[in-house]
Design a protein around this motif. Structure first.
Motif, PDB file in Angstrom:
ATOM      1  N   VAL A  49       0.835  -1.206   0.000  1.00 20.96           N
ATOM      2  CA  VAL A  49       0.000   0.000   0.000  1.00 20.96           C
ATOM      3  C   VAL A  49       0.871   1.257   0.000  1.00 20.96           C
ATOM      4  O   VAL A  49       0.571   2.247  -0.689  1.00 20.96           O
ATOM      5  CB  VAL A  49      -0.940  -0.020   1.215  1.00 20.96           C
ATOM      6  N   CYS A  50       1.971   1.206   0.725  1.00 20.87           N
ATOM      7  CA  CYS A  50       2.855   2.381   0.797  1.00 20.87           C
ATOM      8  C   CYS A  50       3.451   2.717  -0.572  1.00 20.87           C
ATOM      9  O   CYS A  50       3.474   3.895  -0.985  1.00 20.87           O
ATOM     10  CB  CYS A  50       3.964   2.138   1.811  1.00 20.87           C
ATOM     11  N   ILE A  51       3.946   1.710  -1.271  1.00 20.98           N
ATOM     12  CA  ILE A  51       4.558   1.987  -2.568  1.00 20.98           C
ATOM     13  C   ILE A  51       3.505   2.406  -3.588  1.00 20.98           C
ATOM     14  O   ILE A  51       3.773   3.254  -4.476  1.00 20.98           O
ATOM     15  CB  ILE A  51       5.365   0.761  -3.068  1.00 20.98           C
ATOM     16  N   PHE A  52       2.311   1.865  -3.472  1.00 21.55           N
ATOM     17  CA  PHE A  52       1.240   2.259  -4.401  1.00 21.55           C
ATOM     18  C   PHE A  52       0.858   3.716  -4.168  1.00 21.55           C
ATOM     19  O   PHE A  52       0.738   4.505  -5.131  1.00 21.55           O
ATOM     20  CB  PHE A  52       0.036   1.353  -4.213  1.00 21.55           C
ATOM     21  N   LEU A  53       0.666   4.096  -2.909  1.00 18.62           N
ATOM     22  CA  LEU A  53       0.310   5.484  -2.602  1.00 18.62           C
ATOM     23  C   LEU A  53       1.448   6.443  -2.933  1.00 18.62           C
ATOM     24  O   LEU A  53       1.204   7.591  -3.353  1.00 18.62           O
ATOM     25  CB  LEU A  53      -0.062   5.604  -1.116  1.00 18.62           C
ATOM     26  N   ASN A  54       2.670   5.983  -2.760  1.00 17.76           N
ATOM     27  CA  ASN A  54       3.802   6.857  -3.093  1.00 17.76           C
ATOM     28  C   ASN A  54       3.866   7.115  -4.600  1.00 17.76           C
ATOM     29  O   ASN A  54       4.161   8.243  -5.043  1.00 17.76           O
ATOM     30  CB  ASN A  54       5.094   6.208  -2.624  1.00 17.76           C
ATOM     31  N   LYS A  55       3.576   6.083  -5.401  1.00 20.00           N
ATOM     32  CA  LYS A  55       3.533   6.278  -6.854  1.00 20.00           C
ATOM     33  C   LYS A  55       2.415   7.237  -7.237  1.00 20.00           C
ATOM     34  O   LYS A  55       2.575   8.106  -8.130  1.00 20.00           O
ATOM     35  CB  LYS A  55       3.332   4.931  -7.551  1.00 20.00           C
ATOM     36  N   VAL A  56       1.279   7.097  -6.584  1.00 19.34           N
ATOM     37  CA  VAL A  56       0.157   7.974  -6.884  1.00 19.34           C
ATOM     38  C   VAL A  56       0.497   9.404  -6.478  1.00 19.34           C
ATOM     39  O   VAL A  56       0.182  10.382  -7.200  1.00 19.34           O
ATOM     40  CB  VAL A  56      -1.100   7.472  -6.157  1.00 19.34           C
ATOM     41  N   ARG A  57       1.120   9.579  -5.336  1.00 17.33           N
ATOM     42  CA  ARG A  57       1.466  10.923  -4.862  1.00 17.33           C
ATOM     43  C   ARG A  57       2.437  11.620  -5.803  1.00 17.33           C
ATOM     44  O   ARG A  57       2.326  12.833  -6.062  1.00 17.33           O
ATOM     45  CB  ARG A  57       2.066  10.820  -3.459  1.00 17.33           C
ATOM     46  N   GLN A  70       6.716  -0.423 -13.946  1.00 17.51           N
ATOM     47  CA  GLN A  70       7.472  -0.109 -15.144  1.00 17.51           C
ATOM     48  C   GLN A  70       8.874  -0.726 -15.112  1.00 17.51           C
ATOM     49  O   GLN A  70       9.499  -0.833 -16.159  1.00 17.51           O
ATOM     50  CB  GLN A  70       7.590   1.417 -15.292  1.00 17.51           C
ATOM     51  N   THR A  71       9.350  -1.111 -13.974  1.00 14.60           N
ATOM     52  CA  THR A  71      10.683  -1.692 -13.852  1.00 14.60           C
ATOM     53  C   THR A  71      10.579  -3.195 -13.616  1.00 14.60           C
ATOM     54  O   THR A  71       9.507  -3.728 -13.266  1.00 14.60           O
ATOM     55  CB  THR A  71      11.465  -1.046 -12.687  1.00 14.60           C
ATOM     56  N   LEU A  72      11.734  -3.859 -13.780  1.00 15.48           N
ATOM     57  CA  LEU A  72      11.762  -5.300 -13.526  1.00 15.48           C
ATOM     58  C   LEU A  72      11.493  -5.603 -12.052  1.00 15.48           C
ATOM     59  O   LEU A  72      10.837  -6.598 -11.716  1.00 15.48           O
ATOM     60  CB  LEU A  72      13.131  -5.862 -13.942  1.00 15.48           C
ATOM     61  N   HIS A  73      11.987  -4.730 -11.199  1.00 14.78           N
ATOM     62  CA  HIS A  73      11.726  -4.883  -9.764  1.00 14.78           C
ATOM     63  C   HIS A  73      10.233  -4.765  -9.464  1.00 14.78           C
ATOM     64  O   HIS A  73       9.682  -5.546  -8.661  1.00 14.78           O
ATOM     65  CB  HIS A  73      12.510  -3.816  -8.987  1.00 14.78           C
ATOM     66  N   GLY A  74       9.542  -3.829 -10.089  1.00 13.20           N
ATOM     67  CA  GLY A  74       8.112  -3.643  -9.864  1.00 13.20           C
ATOM     68  C   GLY A  74       7.293  -4.819 -10.385  1.00 13.20           C
ATOM     69  O   GLY A  74       6.324  -5.258  -9.747  1.00 13.20           O
TER      70      GLY A  74
END
Length: 343
Positions: free
Chosen positions: A218-226, A233-237
């Motif tokens: 949830v944190c990484i999703f909200l950070n991308k939205v922010r 978009q990356t291999l890690h993602g």
């Protein structure tokens, strides 16, 4: 009156004579070895049938012959006394032989158990030392890698993104790793515990790991939205997304495994365990791969050189290889069992 009376007065029936009247020497030897009451009763009946009518069988007593030279018949009370003495001696011998045999068997059994216990204790000592060394190394690597990543996340500032690597590394590298070690029997602290205790510790650690992984996602999703950045978009993602999906499948398999008895009408327990084992192993391997890719991300490369990143990846791979050996072996056995059940 003279000769017969003298012999009668000085004669007492010995034990050997009674036995000879009862049967042959071979019968007597066989009688001594038989310690059950049925055999003794049979020999008593045989003695009764072969006793002479005019025999002066009497234990520690003297008979006086009659005027006609004939010896009086032994009374039934005297016969019963002889039978009782014979039976008591026979039972005493049988009890002594049985006691000696049982004592010898018990002694041999105790010695055998003592030897087995000594060998088991020796194996346990060697096994424990190996577990201690392996657990110290693996646990040290787990906490070192997760600790370093967490330190790097909060080294400069605490932002929303900082919680994503922190909770992911703690959830997968520490909590999920400990959960896997608990069930595989390779954890020194729980390998002696009862199976129910291991199951409880396993699902508790997995539940905590699932909570942290969900918060991190949830944190990484909200950070991308922010920040207005695109997702995955990356291999890690991409690996991260697949890892979370397989982790959810593993959690579902864990629920079916825990409640296998209640759900046995909907799914066979062997298939539930098989799904949970395979999904859990794949999820853990994907998680370690995703973390390794995160170590080589642009964010992590800013403050860490190539040697640090390579050291972290080697440590992560070592942890993964140590943990997945037992789950893979268990999954192979369950696959074989499922195949045999279908044939």
């Amino acid at each position: 009156m003279g000769k017969d009376g003298t012999e009668s007065r000085g004669t007492t029936v010995p034990y050997d004579r009674l036995v000879q009247d009862a049967g042959s020497t071979a019968d007597f030897s066989e009688a001594q070895q038989n310690n059950n009451d049925a055999g003794i009763a049979g020999r008593e009946q045989e003695i009764r049938q072969h006793l002479p009518v005019n025999g002066s069988y009497r234990n520690d007593a003297q008979h006086v012959s009659s005027m006609g030279g004939e010896e009086p018949e032994a009374t039934s009370a005297e016969h019963e006394q002889l039978f009782a003495d014979y039976r008591d001696e026979e039972r005493k011998d049988s009890i002594e032989e049985t006691s000696a045999t049982d004592e010898g068997m018990d002694r041999d059994k105790r010695n055998g158990n003592r030897n087995v216990n000594n060998r088991a204790m020796d194996r346990g000592v060697r096994f424990s030392r190996k577990l201690i060394l392996a657990n110290v190394l693996i646990n040290g690597l787990m906490f070192a890698v997760a600790g370093y990543i967490t330190y790097h996340c909060f080294n400069k500032a605490m932002v929303l993104f900082s919680w994503h690597p922190t909770f992911m590394s703690i959830g997968y590298l520490i909590l999920m790793s400990q959960a896997v070690l608990t069930m595989s029997g390779s954890n020194y602290f729980t390998h002696r515990c009862h199976h129910r205790t291991k199951v409880f510790v396993h699902w508790l650690l997995q539940a905590l790991a699932g909570i942290l992984i969900t918060i991190a996602s949830v944190c990484i999703f909200l950070n991308k939205v922010r920040l207005g950045k695109p997702h995955f978009q990356t291999l890690h993602g991409i690996f991260g997304l697949v890892t979370v999906c397989v982790t959810l499948a593993s959690i579902g398999g864990g629920v079916t495994t825990k409640y296998a008895f209640q759900l046995r009408h909907y799914i066979s327990p062997i298939y539930g365990k098989l799904m949970h084992g395979i999904a859990g192993t794949v999820a853990y391997l994907l998680a370690t791969t995703t973390i390794s890719l995160g170590v080589y991300s642009r964010w992590f490369q800013e403050d860490n050189d190539a040697n640090v990143r390579l050291t972290l990846v080697i440590a992560i791979v070592t942890i993964a290889l140590y943990l997945v050996v037992a789950p893979i072996a268990n999954s192979v056995l369950r696959i074989k069992t499922a195949v045999r059940s279908m044939l």
